[in-house]
Design a protein around this motif. Structure first.
Motif, short mmCIF file in Angstrom:
data_model
loop_
_atom_site.label_atom_id
_atom_site.label_comp_id
_atom_site.label_asym_id
_atom_site.label_seq_id
_atom_site.Cartn_x
_atom_site.Cartn_y
_atom_site.Cartn_z
N ASP A 157 0.81 -1.22 0.00
CA ASP A 157 0.00 0.00 0.00
C ASP A 157 0.85 1.26 0.00
O ASP A 157 0.44 2.29 -0.55
CB ASP A 157 -0.91 0.03 1.24
CG ASP A 157 -1.92 -1.09 1.26
OD1 ASP A 157 -2.50 -1.38 0.19
OD2 ASP A 157 -2.12 -1.68 2.33
N ALA A 158 2.00 1.20 0.64
CA ALA A 158 2.83 2.40 0.83
C ALA A 158 4.29 1.99 0.87
O ALA A 158 4.62 0.89 1.30
CB ALA A 158 2.45 3.10 2.13
N ALA A 159 5.17 2.91 0.44
CA ALA A 159 6.60 2.63 0.46
C ALA A 159 7.36 3.87 0.91
O ALA A 159 6.92 5.00 0.66
CB ALA A 159 7.09 2.19 -0.91
N VAL A 160 8.50 3.63 1.57
CA VAL A 160 9.30 4.71 2.12
C VAL A 160 10.76 4.49 1.74
O VAL A 160 11.32 3.42 2.01
CB VAL A 160 9.16 4.79 3.66
CG1 VAL A 160 9.92 6.00 4.20
CG2 VAL A 160 7.70 4.84 4.08
N ASP A 161 11.37 5.51 1.12
CA ASP A 161 12.78 5.46 0.75
C ASP A 161 13.62 6.04 1.88
O ASP A 161 13.62 7.25 2.11
CB ASP A 161 13.00 6.26 -0.54
CG ASP A 161 14.48 6.42 -0.92
OD1 ASP A 161 15.34 5.83 -0.26
OD2 ASP A 161 14.75 7.18 -1.88
N CYS A 162 14.33 5.17 2.59
CA CYS A 162 15.22 5.60 3.68
C CYS A 162 16.68 5.35 3.31
O CYS A 162 17.52 5.13 4.17
CB CYS A 162 14.86 4.86 4.96
SG CYS A 162 13.21 5.25 5.58
N VAL A 163 16.99 5.39 2.02
CA VAL A 163 18.34 5.16 1.54
C VAL A 163 18.95 6.45 0.99
O VAL A 163 19.97 6.93 1.46
CB VAL A 163 18.37 4.06 0.46
CG1 VAL A 163 19.80 3.85 -0.06
CG2 VAL A 163 17.82 2.76 1.02
#
Length: 420
Positions: free
Chosen positions: A277-283
């Motif tokens: 449903d959702a994605a987060v870029d922590c890179v």
């Protein structure tokens, strides 16, 4: 006395600080005791040099963390000048206040948002404290100890000056309670609000399935935040097995990005469908992709992969750092912040993107209450590990090797014996 402040400590007190010396090297050196003034120095724009801060305070630093954003500079991946004092994650005790400070007092224990904001400009009044218009004459937004962010001296030090104190500082209501949870509260300056911001802007809510790209401290903070927001399944992807193990320690599913199976295939093995449903870029911009010769730098790979695995009309939170200038990039375009992003894929799937620094003040009070009332154990999630200030160079080396730890520097020995 500097700034005609109310003095709570001697101006002649020792002030050791972590300085960036050059690519791959930091040292702990003696610097001037802070004044209620931004003095000329490395990275200070000429129009900010000599800026008086009667609205500021001097802090005795209780805890100050090493951040992945610091590592970008130390690796030589920015235009940071030699001699820059590092550190934007600061928790401290007020030892001196300027004449214009009304509501913060000497002795208060406070969290310092990494964003420096004036509280007076249009952006601040609209809650966009990450892009304050008045603290940096060169571009919107200011921060402690960071390249191109106004030249404000960093807080990996014994003492640091914090401007616009009434506006910026978050006071802990009970000192004994705060010291009991100090490692958790030390995460309020940056990574906990940043991880939460990534999830909030990605629309994470009750029952969400979430993919977090990156199992470094911000990624782990985002994963903990996703659970706080009510996510049903949190999947964390990385190439570092130690960091993936840390993610599993508090209930996350994980995908090893060195495996032959695609990210979508590994997500399908967990959820039964190849999307979230959702994605987060922590890179951020030092992202790597797998190739025949092993991991190679591919700065757009995370952004493209999260578009691939996020469902139609889903949202992407992008708190991972991207820069306008990257002298160490392998591609000419990337040296100027231009990446090969498959924007057509995001457009076709009607994705919404949210980028930029986290406006810490939007979240830190609520997250403080969640910590104080035992709703989250963020220090445990990120494996907070205390080091004396003098051991900061070792902390940077270990962090660069991919240790699954969030290093918290302890300038005055106030964190002795503290563990998550």
């Amino acid at each position: 006395m500097p700034g005609n402040g109310n003095v709570g400590t001697a101006e002649t007190a020792q002030n050791k600080a972590v300085e960036y010396i050059g690519p791959g090297k930091v040292e702990v050196r003696t610097i001037d005791f802070p004044a209620l003034e931004l003095r000329p120095g490395p990275g200070v724009p000429p129009r900010n040099a000599g800026r008086l801060c009667p609205h500021g305070v001097i802090l005795k630093v209780v805890a100050t963390n090493i951040c992945g954003s610091d590592q970008h500079m130390v690796r030589g991946r920015t235009t940071a000048p030699a001699g820059l004092v590092l550190g934007h994650e600061i928790t401290g005790q007020v030892v001196e206040k300027g004449r214009d400070v009304e509501y913060v007092d000497v002795g208060d224990l406070v969290s310092v948002p990494f964003n420096i904001a004036c509280g007076r400009c249009r952006m601040c009044k609209e809650g966009n404290t990450h892009v304050c218009l008045n603290v940096n004459p060169e571009r919107p937004g200011g921060a402690y100890g960071y390249v191109d962010m106004g030249g404000w001296v960093g807080g990996q030090a014994d003492y640091v000056m914090s401007p616009y104190a009434d506006w910026n500082l978050l006071r802990f209501p009970d000192r004994d309670q705060a010291m009991d949870k100090i490692l958790d509260l030390a995460m309020l300056a940056d990574i906990f609000p940043t991880g939460y911001h990534g999830c909030h802007t990605a629309g994470v809510t009750s029952g969400s399935t979430v993919y977090i790209a990156g199992a470094g401290p911000v990624g782990l903070a985002a994963a903990a935040s996703a659970y706080l927001l009510g996510a049903a399944v949190v999947i964390v992807g990385d190439m570092n097995t130690r960091r993936l193990e840390q993610a599993r320690s508090f209930g996350c599913e994980t995908v090893d990005l060195t495996e032959d199976a695609t990210l979508a295939d590994q997500i399908e093995q967990i959820l039964g469908v190849p999307e979230v449903d959702a994605a987060v870029d922590c890179v951020g911009f030092e992202a790597k992709g797998s190739g025949e010769e092993g991991p190679t730098e591919q700065p757009a790979t995370v952004l493209n992969s999260i578009m691939e695995v996020t469902r139609a009309a889903g949202k992407l939170g992008i708190p991972g750092l991207y820069v306008t200038d990257d002298p160490g990039a392998s591609e000419e375009a990337a040296r100027h912040g231009s990446l090969s992003i498959r924007i057509g894929q995001g457009w076709a799937k009607a994705h919404q993107f949210s980028t930029g620094q986290c406006p810490v003040m939007r979240y830190n009070r609520g997250l403080m209450e969640a910590i104080l009332h035992d709703r989250v154990q963020i220090a445990k999630a990120v494996n907070a590990t205390v080091l004396p200030l003098e051991e900061a160079p070792n902390g940077y080396e270990d962090f660069d090797r991919g240790e699954a730890k969030k290093f918290v520097l302890d300038p005055h020995g106030m964190l002795a014996g503290k563990t998550p």
